[in-house]
Scaffold this active site. Structure first.
Site, PDB file in Angstrom:
ATOM      1  CG  ASP A 171      -2.085  -1.170   1.162  1.00  0.00           C
ATOM      2  OD1 ASP A 171      -2.063  -2.036   0.340  1.00  0.00           O
ATOM      3  OD2 ASP A 171      -2.966  -1.013   2.187  1.00  0.00           O
ATOM      4  CB  SER A 206       8.350   2.574   5.857  1.00  0.00           C
ATOM      5  OG  SER A 206       8.007   2.621   6.998  1.00  0.00           O
TER       6      SER A 206
END
Length: 289
Positions: free
Chosen positions: A98, A238
């Site tokens: 995602d 991230s």
């Protein structure tokens, strides 16, 4: 698609003021990140779970468990089967995670990223020879926000090499930091080279960010399968980076132009991004849909 989000006041303070820059160095150190990660992996962090879930609108019914013993259990929660279907078409290149996707053409060894920031692929990989293999290809950058699913998968079946870890700092991966410092070339990161029967040689890299306690990859060298879970991030924003060789895929150039305008495209793990290029494509060219 949506534009990049506004930078918070705290990040503007850290990156744009003299006092903030003094504080930034220790905050970006691996020691601080490890200490934060240890706390977030302890039962003492459980009180953070409820406000985190509520603030980010996370529907825990989509996930396997809600009986979390610590904050990182919640952050790295595993999704239920069926909520991230994997496109099994062997000619489809899928999203590994995602996130918000940006795409950059690799020209003269350089990826032009946000604003004036430039990233040489050789610096990213710390391997000049490997970087040259991707000249003329694509660099796909998937920026994960804190509310995203923080596990990631292999984009195709194939044989992978050993994981290569590059130590570094831990800046945030939000746009404000990308404008100020060469984040992807400074942050801790880990990558593997993979040989895919459908797309040739690929590089799949995970980049840590501020307060990421750990990049946790599961497998060493060997055979892997499309959609197989590759690993997960513990707390923090991230990034996953995918390097694709020239002429291997038919990629929609609109995504490149959207990226140039500062627009990121939301994607989900397992969804089709593009298709394999015809075998007759000349190496060194980007195909178009």
């Amino acid at each position: 698609m949506r534009p990049r989000g506004k930078d918070s006041r705290s990040l503007r303070f850290l990156y744009h003021t003299p006092v903030g820059r003094m504080l930034l160095k220790p905050l970006c150190s691996r020691g601080v990140s490890k200490a934060a990660g240890a706390f977030l992996s302890s039962s003492l962090s459980r009180f953070l779970i409820k406000p985190f879930v509520q603030k980010n609108g996370i529907d825990l019914r989509e996930f396997e468990s809600s009986g979390f013993q610590c904050f990182n259990d919640c952050f790295s929660r595993r999704i239920r089967e069926g909520f991230r279907p994997i496109d099994r078409d062997p000619e489809a290149l899928i999203a590994p995670c995602d996130g918000l996707l940006s795409a950059y053409a690799i020209r003269s060894g350089t990826v032009i990223a946000v604003k004036q920031s430039r990233y040489r692929v050789a610096e990213l990989l710390q391997d000049e020879r490997l970087a040259r293999e991707f000249e003329g290809g694509l660099c796909l950058v998937f920026r994960l926000c804190v509310d995203n699913y923080h596990r990631y998968c292999y984009v195709d079946s194939g044989k992978k090499g050993e994981n290569i870890f590059i130590p570094g700092k831990l800046h945030t991966v939000r746009p404000i930091a990308l404008r100020e410092v060469p984040v992807f070339c400074e942050n801790c990161r880990e990558y593997t080279v993979m040989d895919s029967p459908n797309f040739g040689r690929l590089v799949q890299m995970e980049v840590g960010a501020m307060l990421v306690g750990r990049i946790r990859n599961y497998h060493g060298a060997g055979q892997v399968e499309r959609g197989q879970e590759k690993g997960m991030f513990l707390y923090g924003g991230s990034t996953v980076i995918l390097l694709v060789k020239a002429g291997s895929v038919r990629f929609d150039r609109k995504l490149l132009s959207d990226t140039a305008r500062g627009v990121e495209t939301p994607v989900k793990m397992g969804q089709r991004l593009c298709r394999k290029a015809p075998a007759s494509r000349i190496s060194g060219e980007l195909s178009e849909k």
